[in-house]
Design a protein around this motif. Structure first.
Motif, mmCIF file in Angstrom:
data_model
loop_
_atom_site.group_PDB
_atom_site.id
_atom_site.type_symbol
_atom_site.label_atom_id
_atom_site.label_comp_id
_atom_site.label_asym_id
_atom_site.label_seq_id
_atom_site.Cartn_x
_atom_site.Cartn_y
_atom_site.Cartn_z
ATOM 1 N N TYR A 225 41.340 38.247 1.585
ATOM 2 C CA TYR A 225 41.402 38.815 2.878
ATOM 3 C C TYR A 225 42.776 38.145 3.355
ATOM 4 N N ILE A 226 43.389 38.799 4.342
ATOM 5 C CA ILE A 226 44.404 38.194 5.343
ATOM 6 C C ILE A 226 43.731 38.078 6.535
ATOM 7 N N ASN A 227 44.005 36.702 7.263
ATOM 8 C CA ASN A 227 43.465 36.566 8.461
ATOM 9 C C ASN A 227 44.421 36.553 9.599
ATOM 10 N N PHE A 228 44.121 36.859 10.734
ATOM 11 C CA PHE A 228 45.059 37.018 11.892
ATOM 12 C C PHE A 228 44.457 36.167 13.028
ATOM 13 N N TYR A 229 45.268 35.400 13.772
ATOM 14 C CA TYR A 229 44.581 34.476 14.867
ATOM 15 C C TYR A 229 45.240 34.678 16.069
ATOM 16 N N ASP A 230 44.183 34.287 16.786
ATOM 17 C CA ASP A 230 44.629 33.997 18.307
ATOM 18 C C ASP A 230 44.625 32.596 18.787
ATOM 19 N N ASN A 231 45.910 32.227 18.545
ATOM 20 C CA ASN A 231 45.735 30.540 18.581
ATOM 21 C C ASN A 231 46.051 30.270 20.093
ATOM 22 N N TYR B 224 46.781 29.386 -1.428
ATOM 23 C CA TYR B 224 46.321 29.925 0.095
ATOM 24 C C TYR B 224 48.007 29.835 0.668
ATOM 25 N N VAL B 225 47.883 30.528 1.845
ATOM 26 C CA VAL B 225 49.063 30.609 2.619
ATOM 27 C C VAL B 225 48.650 30.038 4.282
ATOM 28 N N PHE B 226 49.381 28.833 4.341
ATOM 29 C CA PHE B 226 48.820 28.252 5.730
ATOM 30 C C PHE B 226 49.437 29.376 6.994
ATOM 31 N N PRO B 227 48.692 29.274 8.073
ATOM 32 C CA PRO B 227 48.804 29.996 9.146
ATOM 33 C C PRO B 227 50.300 29.989 9.840
ATOM 34 N N HIS B 228 51.080 30.934 9.903
ATOM 35 C CA HIS B 228 52.395 31.000 10.099
ATOM 36 C C HIS B 228 52.943 32.028 10.857
ATOM 37 N N ARG B 229 54.094 32.009 11.569
ATOM 38 C CA ARG B 229 54.719 33.189 12.068
ATOM 39 C C ARG B 229 56.146 33.659 11.169
ATOM 40 N N ILE C 244 33.974 44.591 32.356
ATOM 41 C CA ILE C 244 34.639 43.832 31.718
ATOM 42 C C ILE C 244 35.964 44.268 31.151
ATOM 43 N N HIS C 245 37.189 43.611 31.413
ATOM 44 C CA HIS C 245 38.391 44.184 31.101
ATOM 45 C C HIS C 245 38.854 43.402 29.812
ATOM 46 N N LYS C 246 39.486 44.029 28.940
ATOM 47 C CA LYS C 246 40.030 43.569 27.877
ATOM 48 C C LYS C 246 41.385 43.464 27.945
ATOM 49 N N LEU C 247 42.192 42.374 28.316
ATOM 50 C CA LEU C 247 43.587 42.300 28.635
ATOM 51 C C LEU C 247 44.371 41.920 27.626
ATOM 52 N N PHE C 248 45.656 42.181 27.501
ATOM 53 C CA PHE C 248 46.665 41.677 26.702
ATOM 54 C C PHE C 248 46.376 41.596 25.194
ATOM 55 N N PRO C 249 46.472 42.922 24.601
ATOM 56 C CA PRO C 249 45.818 43.285 23.163
ATOM 57 C C PRO C 249 46.637 42.586 22.015
ATOM 58 N N LYS C 250 46.294 41.938 21.177
ATOM 59 C CA LYS C 250 47.077 41.845 19.914
ATOM 60 C C LYS C 250 47.022 42.972 18.826
ATOM 61 N N VAL C 251 47.851 43.446 18.262
ATOM 62 C CA VAL C 251 47.949 44.849 17.699
ATOM 63 C C VAL C 251 48.613 44.548 16.231
ATOM 64 N N ASN D 248 31.977 37.477 19.111
ATOM 65 C CA ASN D 248 32.081 38.893 19.286
ATOM 66 C C ASN D 248 33.737 39.538 19.699
ATOM 67 N N ASP D 249 33.755 40.702 20.032
ATOM 68 C CA ASP D 249 35.080 41.130 20.262
ATOM 69 C C ASP D 249 35.612 40.822 21.595
ATOM 70 N N LEU D 250 34.936 40.200 22.381
ATOM 71 C CA LEU D 250 35.513 39.507 23.491
ATOM 72 C C LEU D 250 36.012 38.318 23.195
ATOM 73 N N ASN D 251 35.519 37.315 22.501
ATOM 74 C CA ASN D 251 36.005 36.053 22.407
ATOM 75 C C ASN D 251 36.388 35.737 20.909
ATOM 76 N N ASN D 252 36.583 36.311 19.914
ATOM 77 C CA ASN D 252 36.750 35.912 18.564
ATOM 78 C C ASN D 252 38.268 35.695 18.417
ATOM 79 N N ASP D 253 38.708 34.671 17.658
ATOM 80 C CA ASP D 253 40.119 34.125 17.485
ATOM 81 C C ASP D 253 40.527 34.173 16.105
#
Length: 200
Positions: free
Chosen positions: A130-136, A106-111, A4-11, A148-153
């Motif tokens: 907590y602060i949340n980070f999203y894969d949208n 709260y702080v709405f999800p933003h960039r 299983i390849h984990k591609l394009f990381p968000k860091v 899991n660490d393959l699909n969580n967003d």
């Protein structure tokens, strides 16, 4: 399956125990600025924020030690992230402000458009914050039942006093509604470079 390849990381980068001896002074300065300059909130930024009243606290003498460390940390992360030395050397803090929040805020999800890196540094918080980070970027019609660490967003990280997170400014992030009545104070900032887009 063979692999299983984990591609394009968000860091993002985490720095611990940042300026911990100065935190009481930072809190005092935030409280005084809050009284003197005031704060406001919006439907997206539903916290008491100096974002619309003062975004240059990094230029104030009390916050210069924090600004120096924040910039050094950003440069360290930028090099690890793969930016060329000429860009790293030209990085600077374009703005820095504070948010003070309590129960039900709260702080709405933003960039943060218009910058390379953004950061959050915590002065005061409750263990439940907590602060949340999203894969949208996902557009599939149904998500897996089990995360899991393959699909969580969504990833949540603790808002521990003395912790600084630095991340690419296009990384979607936000804070869910605070459920406890304890105060949270965070200093946020953006990092950019003098010449704009990276030289190719």
């Amino acid at each position: 399956m063979s692999k299983i390849h984990k591609l394009f990381p968000k860091v993002l980068a985490e720095f611990n125990d940042v300026c911990t001896d100065e935190i009481p002074n930072f809190i005092k300065e935030v409280e005084e600025l809050n009284e003197r300059c005031g704060t406001s909130s919006t439907s997206t930024l539903n916290v008491n924020s100096s974002h619309s009243t003062i975004q240059s606290i990094h230029r104030l003498p009390a916050f210069k030690p924090l600004a120096k460390v924040a910039l050094a940390n950003a440069k360290q992360f930028a090099k690890a992230y793969g930016h060329i030395d000429i860009l790293v050397d030209r990085l600077f803090i374009s703005n820095m402000w504070f948010n003070v929040s309590g129960k039900d805020q709260y702080v709405f999800p933003h960039r943060h458009p218009g910058s390379l890196f953004s950061g959050a540094y915590y002065l005061e918080s409750h263990s439940s914050h907590y602060i949340n980070f999203y894969d949208n970027e996902k557009t599939i019609i149904e998500q897996p039942v089990y995360q899991n660490d393959l699909n969580n967003d969504v990833r949540e990280l603790p808002c521990t006093p003395g912790t600084m997170y630095i991340f690419p400014s296009d990384f979607m992030h936000g804070v869910t509604r605070q459920m406890v009545d304890d105060r949270k104070i965070v200093i946020s900032f953006n990092i950019t470079n003098i010449d704009g887009p990276e030289l190719r």
